[in-house]
Motif scaffolding. Structure first.
Motif, mmCIF file in Angstrom:
data_model
loop_
_atom_site.group_PDB
_atom_site.id
_atom_site.type_symbol
_atom_site.label_atom_id
_atom_site.label_comp_id
_atom_site.label_asym_id
_atom_site.label_seq_id
_atom_site.Cartn_x
_atom_site.Cartn_y
_atom_site.Cartn_z
ATOM 1 N N VAL A 83 19.588 -2.763 18.002
ATOM 2 C CA VAL A 83 18.286 -3.268 17.312
ATOM 3 C C VAL A 83 18.028 -2.077 16.387
ATOM 4 O O VAL A 83 18.011 -0.926 17.257
ATOM 5 C CB VAL A 83 17.340 -3.584 18.359
ATOM 6 C CG1 VAL A 83 16.038 -3.870 17.734
ATOM 7 C CG2 VAL A 83 17.693 -4.726 19.063
ATOM 8 N N HIS A 84 17.767 -2.380 15.356
ATOM 9 C CA HIS A 84 17.409 -1.039 14.396
ATOM 10 C C HIS A 84 16.075 -1.271 13.856
ATOM 11 O O HIS A 84 15.887 -2.360 13.052
ATOM 12 C CB HIS A 84 18.252 -0.923 13.295
ATOM 13 C CG HIS A 84 18.172 0.184 12.547
ATOM 14 N ND1 HIS A 84 18.557 1.603 12.979
ATOM 15 C CD2 HIS A 84 17.528 0.285 11.380
ATOM 16 C CE1 HIS A 84 18.216 2.294 12.040
ATOM 17 N NE2 HIS A 84 17.624 1.757 11.196
ATOM 18 N N LEU A 85 15.050 -0.718 14.185
ATOM 19 C CA LEU A 85 13.716 -0.657 13.771
ATOM 20 C C LEU A 85 13.191 0.447 12.865
ATOM 21 O O LEU A 85 13.629 1.687 12.821
ATOM 22 C CB LEU A 85 12.557 -0.620 14.930
ATOM 23 C CG LEU A 85 13.012 -1.409 16.230
ATOM 24 C CD1 LEU A 85 11.999 -1.236 17.141
ATOM 25 C CD2 LEU A 85 12.749 -2.834 15.682
ATOM 26 N N SER A 86 12.704 0.096 11.781
ATOM 27 C CA SER A 86 12.451 1.221 10.570
ATOM 28 C C SER A 86 11.106 0.756 9.951
ATOM 29 O O SER A 86 10.789 -0.419 9.728
ATOM 30 C CB SER A 86 13.639 1.234 9.478
ATOM 31 O OG SER A 86 13.791 0.013 8.925
ATOM 32 N N VAL A 87 10.370 1.866 9.330
ATOM 33 C CA VAL A 87 9.327 1.684 8.566
ATOM 34 C C VAL A 87 9.565 2.505 7.133
ATOM 35 O O VAL A 87 9.627 3.633 7.084
ATOM 36 C CB VAL A 87 8.130 2.599 9.496
ATOM 37 C CG1 VAL A 87 6.866 2.287 8.515
ATOM 38 C CG2 VAL A 87 7.802 1.745 10.632
ATOM 39 N N ALA A 88 9.332 1.607 6.089
ATOM 40 C CA ALA A 88 9.590 2.322 4.714
ATOM 41 C C ALA A 88 8.421 3.157 4.457
ATOM 42 O O ALA A 88 7.261 2.708 4.796
ATOM 43 C CB ALA A 88 9.714 1.120 3.857
ATOM 44 N N ARG A 89 8.676 4.497 3.934
ATOM 45 C CA ARG A 89 7.603 5.292 3.735
ATOM 46 C C ARG A 89 6.859 5.056 2.395
ATOM 47 O O ARG A 89 6.010 5.696 1.733
ATOM 48 C CB ARG A 89 7.775 6.768 3.863
ATOM 49 C CG ARG A 89 8.276 7.047 5.212
ATOM 50 C CD ARG A 89 8.609 8.544 5.467
ATOM 51 N NE ARG A 89 8.636 8.748 6.787
ATOM 52 C CZ ARG A 89 9.017 10.058 7.345
ATOM 53 N NH1 ARG A 89 9.416 10.842 6.398
ATOM 54 N NH2 ARG A 89 9.251 10.337 8.647
ATOM 55 N N ASN A 90 7.403 4.144 1.613
ATOM 56 C CA ASN A 90 7.112 4.026 0.253
ATOM 57 C C ASN A 90 5.687 2.956 0.433
ATOM 58 O O ASN A 90 5.939 1.837 0.734
ATOM 59 C CB ASN A 90 8.065 3.041 -0.648
ATOM 60 C CG ASN A 90 7.563 2.772 -1.984
ATOM 61 O OD1 ASN A 90 6.499 2.943 -2.408
ATOM 62 N ND2 ASN A 90 8.633 2.747 -2.895
ATOM 63 N N PRO A 91 4.766 3.433 -0.169
ATOM 64 C CA PRO A 91 3.437 2.642 -0.080
ATOM 65 C C PRO A 91 3.197 1.416 -0.948
ATOM 66 O O PRO A 91 2.446 0.425 -0.637
ATOM 67 C CB PRO A 91 2.204 3.495 -0.353
ATOM 68 C CG PRO A 91 2.668 4.515 -1.188
ATOM 69 C CD PRO A 91 4.294 4.799 -0.682
ATOM 70 N N ARG A 92 4.155 1.272 -1.854
ATOM 71 C CA ARG A 92 4.218 0.180 -2.732
ATOM 72 C C ARG A 92 4.974 -1.004 -2.065
ATOM 73 O O ARG A 92 4.727 -2.062 -2.669
ATOM 74 C CB ARG A 92 5.064 0.452 -4.018
ATOM 75 C CG ARG A 92 4.330 1.322 -4.791
ATOM 76 C CD ARG A 92 5.055 1.869 -6.100
ATOM 77 N NE ARG A 92 4.694 2.928 -6.667
ATOM 78 C CZ ARG A 92 5.368 3.659 -7.652
ATOM 79 N NH1 ARG A 92 6.578 3.251 -8.180
ATOM 80 N NH2 ARG A 92 4.853 4.818 -8.186
ATOM 81 N N ILE A 93 5.697 -0.885 -1.081
ATOM 82 C CA ILE A 93 6.465 -1.845 -0.445
ATOM 83 C C ILE A 93 5.377 -2.536 0.842
ATOM 84 O O ILE A 93 4.867 -1.899 1.554
ATOM 85 C CB ILE A 93 7.732 -1.486 0.329
ATOM 86 C CG1 ILE A 93 8.577 -0.893 -0.753
ATOM 87 C CG2 ILE A 93 8.232 -2.515 1.047
ATOM 88 C CD1 ILE A 93 9.710 -0.168 0.049
ATOM 89 N N ASP A 94 5.072 -3.940 0.432
ATOM 90 C CA ASP A 94 4.337 -4.601 1.671
ATOM 91 C C ASP A 94 4.979 -4.653 2.776
ATOM 92 O O ASP A 94 4.053 -4.611 3.946
ATOM 93 C CB ASP A 94 3.701 -5.799 0.976
ATOM 94 C CG ASP A 94 2.669 -5.734 -0.274
ATOM 95 O OD1 ASP A 94 2.089 -4.471 -0.488
ATOM 96 O OD2 ASP A 94 2.680 -6.450 -1.161
ATOM 97 N N SER A 95 6.102 -5.449 2.674
ATOM 98 C CA SER A 95 6.661 -5.600 4.095
ATOM 99 C C SER A 95 7.352 -4.447 4.342
ATOM 100 O O SER A 95 8.632 -4.390 3.965
ATOM 101 C CB SER A 95 7.416 -7.040 3.922
ATOM 102 O OG SER A 95 6.843 -8.005 3.515
ATOM 103 N N ASN A 96 6.921 -3.445 4.818
ATOM 104 C CA ASN A 96 7.706 -2.146 4.934
ATOM 105 C C ASN A 96 8.139 -1.929 6.481
ATOM 106 O O ASN A 96 8.748 -0.774 6.609
ATOM 107 C CB ASN A 96 6.679 -0.913 4.502
ATOM 108 C CG ASN A 96 5.525 -1.086 5.548
ATOM 109 O OD1 ASN A 96 5.101 -1.911 6.064
ATOM 110 N ND2 ASN A 96 4.765 0.304 5.281
ATOM 111 N N GLN A 97 7.920 -2.952 7.352
ATOM 112 C CA GLN A 97 8.381 -2.637 8.742
ATOM 113 C C GLN A 97 9.397 -3.467 8.902
ATOM 114 O O GLN A 97 9.150 -4.798 8.967
ATOM 115 C CB GLN A 97 7.053 -2.545 9.784
ATOM 116 C CG GLN A 97 5.980 -1.716 9.361
ATOM 117 C CD GLN A 97 5.130 -1.579 10.205
ATOM 118 O OE1 GLN A 97 5.334 -1.559 11.488
ATOM 119 N NE2 GLN A 97 3.700 -0.943 9.963
#
Length: 199
Positions: free
Chosen positions: A40-54
């Motif tokens: 299982v790989h969980l990640s959070v995108a740090r780009n504030p423009r991405i809505d579905s970032n988790q």
């Protein structure tokens, strides 16, 4: 069943680990006899423009098969819920196909006759990325084109690389934009063939 949980740009807390374990164990509970390892790989995108970032990505290694699913949303727990449901559906589909196969054996030629499969050799030089972002390794057991097509449906990608059991060569099966599937097979370059025959 071995469960490996990794995170990118996020701390894997005990509460998060417990939640993932509960959801994934429930998703694979009817398929534990097939399942060897779950990553299982969980990640959070740090780009504030991405809505579905988790994002939650699950890869299951089961009996020479890889089953993969990925879901993203604005909430990591919702992404985990969605990916657990998706992986359960894919495992169910995999199990049903194998039960049908045991009842009635199907020849590869018959399966391929029903699907549009084409061989494409691009007439251009391959372009490699300047920086390699990620390297993946996986076991490449020999398989038929029909088995590779089944794998393609399970890994949730638009292509799948495999070792063709009939030729022993590396092939790529992919989903075509306008429907059907294609197979990329290696061919010796004309220049290489001329040089080897001259020697």
């Amino acid at each position: 069943m071995k469960l490996v949980i990794q995170g990118k740009n996020i701390e894997i807390t005990d509460a998060l680990r417990d939640y993932v374990q509960q959801k994934i164990e429930k998703a694979v509970s009817h398929f534990q006899h097939l399942t060897l390892e779950v990553d299982v790989h969980l990640s959070v995108a740090r780009n504030p423009r991405i809505d579905s970032n988790q994002t939650a990505e699950v890869t299951i290694y089961a009996n020479r098969t890889v089953v993969r699913a990925e879901e993203s949303s604005e909430n990591l727990y919702a992404s985990i819920d969605m990916v657990a449901d998706k992986i359960a559906r894919q495992l169910r589909k995999y199990k049903e196909k194998h039960q049908e196969r045991r009842r009635e054996p199907v020849k590869t030629a018959e399966v391929l006759g029903e699907m549009p499969v084409g061989t494409i050799i691009p007439p251009r030089e391959p372009e490699l990325p300047v920086d390699v972002v990620r390297t993946k390794y996986f076991e490449m057991a020999p398989m038929t084109i029909a088995e590779a097509l089944e794998q393609l449906e399970l890994v949730d990608h638009d292509f799948f690389m495999f070792c063709n059991s009939e030729t022993g060569e590396i092939n790529v099966i992919y989903e075509r934009n306008h429907g059907g599937y294609g197979v990329i097979q290696p061919r010796k370059a004309q220049r290489f063939a001329e040089n080897s025959s001259a020697a």
